[in-house]
Design a protein around this motif. Structure first.
Motif, mmCIF file in Angstrom:
data_model
loop_
_atom_site.group_PDB
_atom_site.id
_atom_site.type_symbol
_atom_site.label_atom_id
_atom_site.label_comp_id
_atom_site.label_asym_id
_atom_site.label_seq_id
_atom_site.Cartn_x
_atom_site.Cartn_y
_atom_site.Cartn_z
ATOM 1 N N ASP A 40 18.642 -24.081 -41.609
ATOM 2 C CA ASP A 40 18.435 -25.285 -42.421
ATOM 3 C C ASP A 40 18.628 -26.535 -41.566
ATOM 4 O O ASP A 40 17.936 -27.530 -41.741
ATOM 5 C CB ASP A 40 19.435 -25.324 -43.582
ATOM 6 N N VAL A 41 19.618 -26.464 -40.671
ATOM 7 C CA VAL A 41 19.967 -27.616 -39.836
ATOM 8 C C VAL A 41 20.092 -27.170 -38.391
ATOM 9 O O VAL A 41 20.726 -26.145 -38.100
ATOM 10 C CB VAL A 41 21.307 -28.249 -40.280
ATOM 11 N N LEU A 42 19.482 -27.923 -37.476
ATOM 12 C CA LEU A 42 19.677 -27.719 -36.046
ATOM 13 C C LEU A 42 20.518 -28.884 -35.536
ATOM 14 O O LEU A 42 20.163 -30.049 -35.761
ATOM 15 C CB LEU A 42 18.335 -27.687 -35.309
ATOM 16 N N LEU A 43 21.630 -28.573 -34.892
ATOM 17 C CA LEU A 43 22.493 -29.605 -34.333
ATOM 18 C C LEU A 43 22.307 -29.668 -32.828
ATOM 19 O O LEU A 43 22.523 -28.673 -32.127
ATOM 20 C CB LEU A 43 23.973 -29.289 -34.644
ATOM 21 N N VAL A 44 21.875 -30.830 -32.338
ATOM 22 C CA VAL A 44 21.871 -31.048 -30.895
ATOM 23 C C VAL A 44 23.303 -31.462 -30.558
ATOM 24 O O VAL A 44 23.662 -32.638 -30.643
ATOM 25 C CB VAL A 44 20.851 -32.118 -30.473
ATOM 26 N N GLY A 45 24.139 -30.469 -30.291
ATOM 27 C CA GLY A 45 25.573 -30.693 -30.113
ATOM 28 C C GLY A 45 25.894 -31.212 -28.728
ATOM 29 O O GLY A 45 25.236 -30.851 -27.750
ATOM 30 N N ASP A 46 26.956 -32.048 -28.660
ATOM 31 C CA ASP A 46 27.422 -32.467 -27.336
ATOM 32 C C ASP A 46 28.118 -31.301 -26.622
ATOM 33 O O ASP A 46 28.488 -31.418 -25.456
ATOM 34 C CB ASP A 46 28.333 -33.703 -27.425
ATOM 35 N N SER A 47 28.233 -30.149 -27.312
ATOM 36 C CA SER A 47 28.673 -28.915 -26.653
ATOM 37 C C SER A 47 27.727 -28.569 -25.507
ATOM 38 O O SER A 47 28.084 -27.752 -24.645
ATOM 39 C CB SER A 47 28.714 -27.757 -27.658
ATOM 40 N N LEU A 48 26.562 -29.194 -25.448
ATOM 41 C CA LEU A 48 25.643 -28.980 -24.332
ATOM 42 C C LEU A 48 26.305 -29.355 -23.009
ATOM 43 O O LEU A 48 25.939 -28.837 -21.952
ATOM 44 C CB LEU A 48 24.319 -29.723 -24.545
ATOM 45 N N GLY A 49 27.277 -30.246 -23.062
ATOM 46 C CA GLY A 49 28.021 -30.598 -21.842
ATOM 47 C C GLY A 49 28.720 -29.391 -21.246
ATOM 48 O O GLY A 49 28.895 -29.291 -20.027
ATOM 49 N N MET A 50 29.122 -28.451 -22.125
ATOM 50 C CA MET A 50 29.792 -27.237 -21.667
ATOM 51 C C MET A 50 28.794 -26.112 -21.409
ATOM 52 O O MET A 50 28.771 -25.536 -20.330
ATOM 53 C CB MET A 50 30.870 -26.832 -22.685
ATOM 54 N N VAL A 51 27.922 -25.811 -22.397
ATOM 55 C CA VAL A 51 27.074 -24.622 -22.251
ATOM 56 C C VAL A 51 25.818 -24.869 -21.412
ATOM 57 O O VAL A 51 25.293 -23.943 -20.812
ATOM 58 C CB VAL A 51 26.696 -24.016 -23.622
ATOM 59 N N VAL A 52 25.324 -26.113 -21.369
ATOM 60 C CA VAL A 52 24.126 -26.398 -20.569
ATOM 61 C C VAL A 52 24.517 -26.982 -19.210
ATOM 62 O O VAL A 52 23.990 -26.581 -18.183
ATOM 63 C CB VAL A 52 23.167 -27.367 -21.305
ATOM 64 N N GLN A 53 25.448 -27.959 -19.234
ATOM 65 C CA GLN A 53 25.789 -28.656 -17.991
ATOM 66 C C GLN A 53 26.913 -28.000 -17.200
ATOM 67 O O GLN A 53 27.095 -28.307 -16.023
ATOM 68 C CB GLN A 53 26.163 -30.114 -18.315
ATOM 69 N N GLY A 54 27.715 -27.158 -17.858
ATOM 70 C CA GLY A 54 28.781 -26.463 -17.139
ATOM 71 C C GLY A 54 30.087 -27.217 -16.995
ATOM 72 O O GLY A 54 30.964 -26.800 -16.233
#
Ligand SMILES: Nc1nc(=O)c2c([nH]1)NC[C@@H]1CN(c3ccc(C(=O)N[C@@H](CCC(=O)O)C(=O)O)cc3)CN21
Ligand SMILES: CC(C)C(=O)C(=O)O
Ligand SMILES: [Mg+2]
Length: 302
Positions: A40-54
């Motif tokens: 229903d909802v996609l969150l572009v999370g700032d968790s990307l700093g951890m899982v995408v950027q490392g």
């Protein structure tokens, strides 16, 4: 294409007792997959700093990086409502900066709403962003941007005073105009109490089953990192195993010289390939099996 999910759809889901399904996405491919799966909802999370950027926290993520990921996710989403996380220091310094940055996520990133972490102290900020016609999702409990204040990623609201403060913060955010609220890392009993007292939907992550919806980081539910296992994460797949297995199979075939084979090769009109360890009259790599090495191949006239 099914009708787009809006903030009004989410309110109706709470009112009719249907759960809200939210998941993070950081790129167009995952957005398309998770939308197709029924998010229903996609969150572009700032968790990307951890899982995408490392990074080991969400703090280094910038507005420009969030906008970049939001543009990718909004291109991939069809039915799902897309929420953009406001990164650390994009809304804490002033109400004016908060409105401007929320506006950038919508105007440049294409998201339908924004999310920010914090309680009553951000009521004025939430009201100002909402006044600018940008819907705001709140985020209380274990708020990762406050990792240093919390002294780590620690469950919040365990004792009565802490629980009462989180409940009051939730009510302040609702009054300020939030359309929904993420509850992260709080006891299931507190998740139930807040959900019951608010008319806006609550979306839990480590906040118990009574919340109006649930959210997980997509890489967590897909089992991509065997070393990250907080209590609230359930792995619905073993993509760590699938990905290392698939890539390992590719590398083994490359090393054996069995990939690419005929099905995956183009051919010249004027040259023909002959494997050096095969008779020139026979086909190229035939007879090479498993990890057996084939020698170099040479182009000879047809
Ligand atoms: N991959 C990923 N998943 C997430 O859920 C997530 C991120 N990254 N990055 C941003 C924040 C950080 N999050 C975290 C990180 C660690 C714990 C953790 O270790 N929790 C302990 C709690 C210990 C306690 O207080 O009892 C746990 O065992 O669950 C919790 C949330 C949630 N968010
Ligand atoms: C875990 C969710 C709620 C989040 O804020 C994020 O992914 O950044
Ligand atoms: Mg976040």
């Amino acid at each position: 294409m099914k009708d787009k999910v809006t903030i009004h759809t989410l309110k109706r889901l709470k009112q009719s007792g249907q759960k809200i399904c939210m998941v993070t996405a950081y790129d167009a491919t995952f957005a398309r997959l998770l939308d197709e799966a029924g998010a229903d909802v996609l969150l572009v999370g700032d968790s990307l700093g951890m899982v995408v950027q490392g990074h080991d926290s969400t703090l280094p993520v910038t507005m420009d990086q969030m906008i970049y990921h939001c543009t990718a996710v909004t291109r991939g989403a069809r039915r799902a409502h897309v929420v953009g996380d406001m990164p650390f220091m994009s809304y804490q310094t002033s109400v004016e900066a908060a409105v401007r940055n929320a506006g950038r996520l919508v105007a440049e990133g294409g998201v339908g709403s924004v999310k920010l972490e914090g309680g009553a102290e951000f009521a004025e900020t939430v009201a100002a962003i909402t006044r600018a016609s940008i819907p705001v999702m709140g985020h209380l409990g274990l708020t990762p941007q406050s990792v240093h204040k919390m002294g780590g990623y620690v469950v919040q609201g365990k004792d009565e005073n802490a629980a009462r403060k989180i409940l009051h913060d939730a009510q302040a955010l609702e009054r300020a105009g939030c359309y929904a609220l993420v509850l992260e890392g709080v006891p299931a009993e507190l998740g139930w109490q807040i959900t019951q007292r608010l008319s806006i939907p609550t979306i839990g992550i480590g906040a118990g089953v009574a919340c109006d919806g649930q959210v997980l980081v997509c890489y967590d539910l897909l089992g991509m990192n065997p070393n990250f296992k907080p209590k609230f994460v359930k792995r619905y797949a073993d993509l760590h195993g699938s990905i290392t297995g698939a890539a390992g199979a590719f590398f083994a075939e490359v090393r054996a010289g069995t990939f690419p084979d005929e099905d995956h090769s183009f051919h010249s009109k004027t040259l023909r390939l002959v494997a050096s360890n095969a008779h020139p009259a026979t086909e190229g790599a035939e007879g090479a099996e498993g990890t057996e090495k084939v020698g170099p191949v040479y182009g000879v006239p047809v």
